[in-house]
Design a protein around this motif. Structure first.
Motif, PDB file in Angstrom:
ATOM      1  N   ARG A 404       0.838  -1.189   0.000  1.00 49.48           N
ATOM      2  CA  ARG A 404       0.000   0.000   0.000  1.00 49.48           C
ATOM      3  C   ARG A 404       0.877   1.244   0.000  1.00 49.48           C
ATOM      4  N   TYR A 405       0.429   2.267  -0.656  1.00 46.57           N
ATOM      5  CA  TYR A 405       1.214   3.498  -0.685  1.00 46.57           C
ATOM      6  C   TYR A 405       0.325   4.708  -0.468  1.00 46.57           C
ATOM      7  N   ARG A 406       0.919   5.714   0.140  1.00 43.93           N
ATOM      8  CA  ARG A 406       0.289   7.014   0.337  1.00 43.93           C
ATOM      9  C   ARG A 406       1.323   8.057  -0.051  1.00 43.93           C
ATOM     10  N   ILE A 407       0.930   9.000  -0.881  1.00 37.14           N
ATOM     11  CA  ILE A 407       1.871   9.978  -1.423  1.00 37.14           C
ATOM     12  C   ILE A 407       1.264  11.380  -1.359  1.00 37.14           C
ATOM     13  N   VAL A 408       2.060  12.329  -0.889  1.00 36.55           N
ATOM     14  CA  VAL A 408       1.715  13.747  -0.956  1.00 36.55           C
ATOM     15  C   VAL A 408       2.888  14.456  -1.613  1.00 36.55           C
ATOM     16  N   LYS A 409       2.620  15.226  -2.643  1.00 39.10           N
ATOM     17  CA  LYS A 409       3.696  15.869  -3.392  1.00 39.10           C
ATOM     18  C   LYS A 409       3.436  17.364  -3.522  1.00 39.10           C
ATOM     19  N   LEU A 410       4.448  18.158  -3.146  1.00 36.23           N
ATOM     20  CA  LEU A 410       4.403  19.611  -3.297  1.00 36.23           C
ATOM     21  C   LEU A 410       5.261  19.998  -4.494  1.00 36.23           C
ATOM     22  N   ILE A 411       4.681  20.723  -5.435  1.00 37.11           N
ATOM     23  CA  ILE A 411       5.433  21.193  -6.598  1.00 37.11           C
ATOM     24  C   ILE A 411       5.598  22.704  -6.479  1.00 37.11           C
ATOM     25  N   MET A 412       6.838  23.176  -6.607  1.00 31.30           N
ATOM     26  CA  MET A 412       7.159  24.580  -6.382  1.00 31.30           C
ATOM     27  C   MET A 412       7.091  25.391  -7.680  1.00 31.30           C
ATOM     28  N   ASN A 413       7.084  26.713  -7.500  1.00 32.51           N
ATOM     29  CA  ASN A 413       7.039  27.617  -8.651  1.00 32.51           C
ATOM     30  C   ASN A 413       8.221  27.436  -9.592  1.00 32.51           C
ATOM     31  N   ASP A 414       9.384  27.073  -9.040  1.00 30.36           N
ATOM     32  CA  ASP A 414      10.589  26.952  -9.867  1.00 30.36           C
ATOM     33  C   ASP A 414      10.751  25.555 -10.479  1.00 30.36           C
ATOM     34  N   GLY A 415       9.744  24.687 -10.314  1.00 27.73           N
ATOM     35  CA  GLY A 415       9.802  23.346 -10.889  1.00 27.73           C
ATOM     36  C   GLY A 415      10.366  22.293  -9.956  1.00 27.73           C
ATOM     37  N   SER A 416      10.963  22.688  -8.840  1.00 30.14           N
ATOM     38  CA  SER A 416      11.453  21.707  -7.866  1.00 30.14           C
ATOM     39  C   SER A 416      10.265  21.069  -7.155  1.00 30.14           C
ATOM     40  N   TRP A 417      10.489  19.961  -6.471  1.00 27.48           N
ATOM     41  CA  TRP A 417       9.392  19.245  -5.836  1.00 27.48           C
ATOM     42  C   TRP A 417       9.837  18.540  -4.567  1.00 27.48           C
ATOM     43  N   LEU A 418       8.870  18.324  -3.694  1.00 23.88           N
ATOM     44  CA  LEU A 418       9.085  17.638  -2.425  1.00 23.88           C
ATOM     45  C   LEU A 418       7.974  16.607  -2.275  1.00 23.88           C
ATOM     46  N   LYS A 419       8.358  15.330  -2.199  1.00 27.12           N
ATOM     47  CA  LYS A 419       7.361  14.252  -2.155  1.00 27.12           C
ATOM     48  C   LYS A 419       7.470  13.473  -0.853  1.00 27.12           C
ATOM     49  N   PHE A 420       6.319  13.238  -0.204  1.00 22.31           N
ATOM     50  CA  PHE A 420       6.236  12.436   1.010  1.00 22.31           C
ATOM     51  C   PHE A 420       5.576  11.107   0.636  1.00 22.31           C
ATOM     52  N   GLU A 421       6.209   9.996   1.009  1.00 24.20           N
ATOM     53  CA  GLU A 421       5.609   8.704   0.687  1.00 24.20           C
ATOM     54  C   GLU A 421       5.782   7.715   1.831  1.00 24.20           C
ATOM     55  N   ASN A 422       4.777   6.868   2.004  1.00 28.20           N
ATOM     56  CA  ASN A 422       4.823   5.777   2.965  1.00 28.20           C
ATOM     57  C   ASN A 422       4.257   4.553   2.269  1.00 28.20           C
ATOM     58  N   LYS A 423       5.027   3.453   2.274  1.00 25.10           N
ATOM     59  CA  LYS A 423       4.618   2.248   1.555  1.00 25.10           C
ATOM     60  C   LYS A 423       4.502   1.032   2.471  1.00 25.10           C
ATOM     61  N   PRO A 427       1.342   0.434   8.608  1.00 22.59           N
ATOM     62  CA  PRO A 427       2.165   1.578   8.996  1.00 22.59           C
ATOM     63  C   PRO A 427       2.052   1.922  10.475  1.00 22.59           C
ATOM     64  N   ASN A 428       2.952   2.755  10.919  1.00 22.56           N
ATOM     65  CA  ASN A 428       2.937   3.249  12.287  1.00 22.56           C
ATOM     66  C   ASN A 428       1.892   4.357  12.418  1.00 22.56           C
ATOM     67  N   TYR A 429       1.790   4.908  13.599  1.00 17.54           N
ATOM     68  CA  TYR A 429       0.850   5.991  13.885  1.00 17.54           C
ATOM     69  C   TYR A 429       1.098   7.172  12.942  1.00 17.54           C
ATOM     70  N   LEU A 430       0.044   7.680  12.327  1.00 19.15           N
ATOM     71  CA  LEU A 430       0.106   8.774  11.362  1.00 19.15           C
ATOM     72  C   LEU A 430       1.035   8.470  10.183  1.00 19.15           C
ATOM     73  N   CYS A 431       1.253   7.157   9.960  1.00 18.62           N
ATOM     74  CA  CYS A 431       2.117   6.693   8.864  1.00 18.62           C
ATOM     75  C   CYS A 431       3.548   7.225   8.976  1.00 18.62           C
ATOM     76  N   CYS A 432       3.964   7.542  10.187  1.00 12.06           N
ATOM     77  CA  CYS A 432       5.348   7.980  10.400  1.00 12.06           C
ATOM     78  C   CYS A 432       6.237   6.758  10.597  1.00 12.06           C
ATOM     79  N   PRO A 433       7.473   6.789  10.122  1.00  9.69           N
ATOM     80  CA  PRO A 433       8.108   7.910   9.426  1.00  9.69           C
ATOM     81  C   PRO A 433       7.739   7.937   7.943  1.00  9.69           C
ATOM     82  N   TRP A 434       7.925   9.088   7.339  1.00 11.41           N
ATOM     83  CA  TRP A 434       7.736   9.260   5.906  1.00 11.41           C
ATOM     84  C   TRP A 434       9.092   9.289   5.224  1.00 11.41           C
TER      85      TRP A 434
END
Length: 489
Positions: A404-423, A427-434
């Motif tokens: 199973r996977y859960r993904i949250v991805k932030l895409i920035m104005n300059d094209g860079s990106w930050l992705k959070f995933e848990n597979k 999973p642990n509480y609140l799916c931590c760690p990411w």
């Protein structure tokens, strides 16, 4: 004479063309070690026969026999099973020499077999070593078949492979493999003493990360690996323009099921669902919020930045006396019928509401372990630091047929990106760690604040089942038991 000159010109051009074509692959080719796979993973078994023939069973290649003269693990006849070979062996005797192998240049021991006064060791760098007293005889063994990787060009979208300056780089186990973009042949390029999990690139080169999230860069000038420390100074000031949220299941055949994907675009002070980009179906998709505040995404970016920089920043989690008493009363109630028993009986976790495990698995809990836990709960003192450690420890239990996977991805104005995933399957509480990827650069983010922020952003829907205090209490109790065993239900 004229024809002779033409012949010389043709010969020169042919040689020049060969050199030029080879030069396009010369950077990694300078120290390519081998085009054959190295057998270095822990085999299912290793044995030595009365004739001093050495066999291993490798899950990828089957039964292999060591040819020490050619330094090749050769496949044995398919009609001969490893169990048949194993009946002809001497029993394993007491290990006496392996302490002398510590800090060896040949890697870490992953399997050993001792016969008489000699120890045979297989290492994670592919060496088969004979240890006789203080004398080490090492053989760098390779498989009989050339390297065969199932990597495809699409894998550059994931974590295992990247394409840089005309060359594919692929991480598997503790090696980096490479191939010319126009070739189908893989070669083993560089070895590490640790398993490598990620490969990524930027305009300065190719990078990799080991199982402990230590980072390295390929130094192509001398074909080596050097430590790498990232600069995250500008991350916290990035402007977010798009938000992507995904959830689903990857099956054993790489099929995607039970999934959805939503893209949110920034409008004024909210991220609004782009209805044209919605993928999937089901109640969860309908329940997901149609807008998310800009401030909540900025909080997520800030919490993540702090965690990635090693700053401890987490939400408080209180384990109250009332919480502890409720659990203790439930345990004591279940133990009451067995108070006179001294047998090693078992109880199952389905009898306890505080262990909210996935329905596909149950815990086996020994009676005496529960008695000890009940006694611990009378005087338990768990600090916030200990609680944070328990609730952000990775849960390494993976299901065998799906992930199973859960993904949250932030895409920035300059094209860079930050992705959070848990597979994690459970999973642990609140799916931590990411696992957080910043333009491909991976981090392990052990922050409840990050998990809580994602949960708040998605109105408790994305992390449903793993965001309640009762679930966290179950994680804590399982950690305190320390002797749990898991079986498939």
């Amino acid at each position: 004479m004229e024809s002779y000159i033409k012949y010389l010109k043709l010969t020169f051009l042919t040689i020049f063309s060969f050199i030029f074509n080879f030069a396009s692959f010369a950077t990694p080719a300078g120290t390519i070690r081998d085009s054959f796979e190295i057998v270095r993973r822990k085999p299912a078994n290793m044995t030595i026969t009365e004739n001093n023939d050495i066999y291993i069973y490798d899950y990828r290649n089957g039964t292999l026999k060591a040819d020490l003269e050619s330094k090749i693990w050769k496949s044995v006849n398919d009609e001969i099973s490893f169990s048949e070979i194993n009946t002809q062996t001497y029993p394993i005797e007491k290990k006496t020499n392996t302490l002398q192998f510590q800090d060896s240049l040949y890697g870490n021991i992953i399997y050993e077999y001792t016969k008489g006064n000699d120890s045979w060791l297989l290492t994670n760098l592919g060496y088969l070593c004979k240890l006789s007293g203080k004398i080490i005889t090492a053989y760098k063994m390779r498989a009989e078949r050339p390297i065969q990787l199932n990597a495809k060009e699409k894998d550059t979208l994931y974590n295992s492979m990247t394409y840089y300056n005309g060359i594919y780089y692929y991480a598997r186990y503790n090696s980096i493999y490479c191939k010319d973009g126009n070739s189908g042949n893989w070669y083993r390029y560089l070895d590490s003493d640790k398993d490598l999990n990620y490969v990524w690139k930027d305009h300065n080169g190719v990078y990799m990360c080991d199982e402990n999230f230590d980072k390295y860069q390929i130094n192509q000038e001398i074909d080596s690996i050097k430590p790498y420390v990232e600069n995250l100074a500008n991350l916290k000031d990035k402007q977010i323009s798009k938000l992507i949220i995904e959830r689903g299941t990857i099956g054993c055949e790489d099929g995607y099921t039970d999934g959805f994907k939503i893209v949110y675009k920034l409008k004024n002070k909210h991220f609004i669902v782009d209805e044209k980009t919605i993928y999937g179906e089901g109640n969860i998709l309908k329940e997901m919020p149609r807008k998310i505040t800009k401030s909540s995404t900025e909080n997520l970016l800030l919490y993540s930045y702090k965690a990635m920089c090693g700053i401890i920043d987490t939400i408080p989690f209180e384990l109250t006396d009332k919480d502890v008493k409720k659990i203790k009363d439930e345990i004591d109630s279940k133990l009451e019928p067995f108070k006179e028993s001294q047998n090693e009986l078992f109880l199952f976790s389905e009898d306890f509401s505080f262990i909210n495990e996935d329905e596909d698995f149950i815990y086996i809990i020994k009676i005496n372990d529960l008695r000890n836990l009940s006694a611990k709960l009378d005087t338990i003192k768990i600090t916030k630091d200990i609680l944070n450690t328990i609730l952000t420890d990775p849960n390494l239990n993976y299901y065998t047929t799906e992930q199973r996977y859960r993904i949250v991805k932030l895409i920035m104005n300059d094209g860079s990106w930050l992705k959070f995933e848990n597979k994690a399957y459970c999973p642990n509480y609140l799916c931590c760690p990411w696992t957080t990827l910043y333009n491909g650069n991976p981090f392990i983010v052990k922050s409840l604040a990050v998990g809580k922020c994602i949960d708040d952003m998605t109105k408790g829907k994305l992390l449903a089942g793993y965001n309640e205090k009762e679930y966290a209490l179950g994680r804590i109790i399982i950690h305190l038991l320390g002797t749990e065993q898991k079986i498939e239900n």
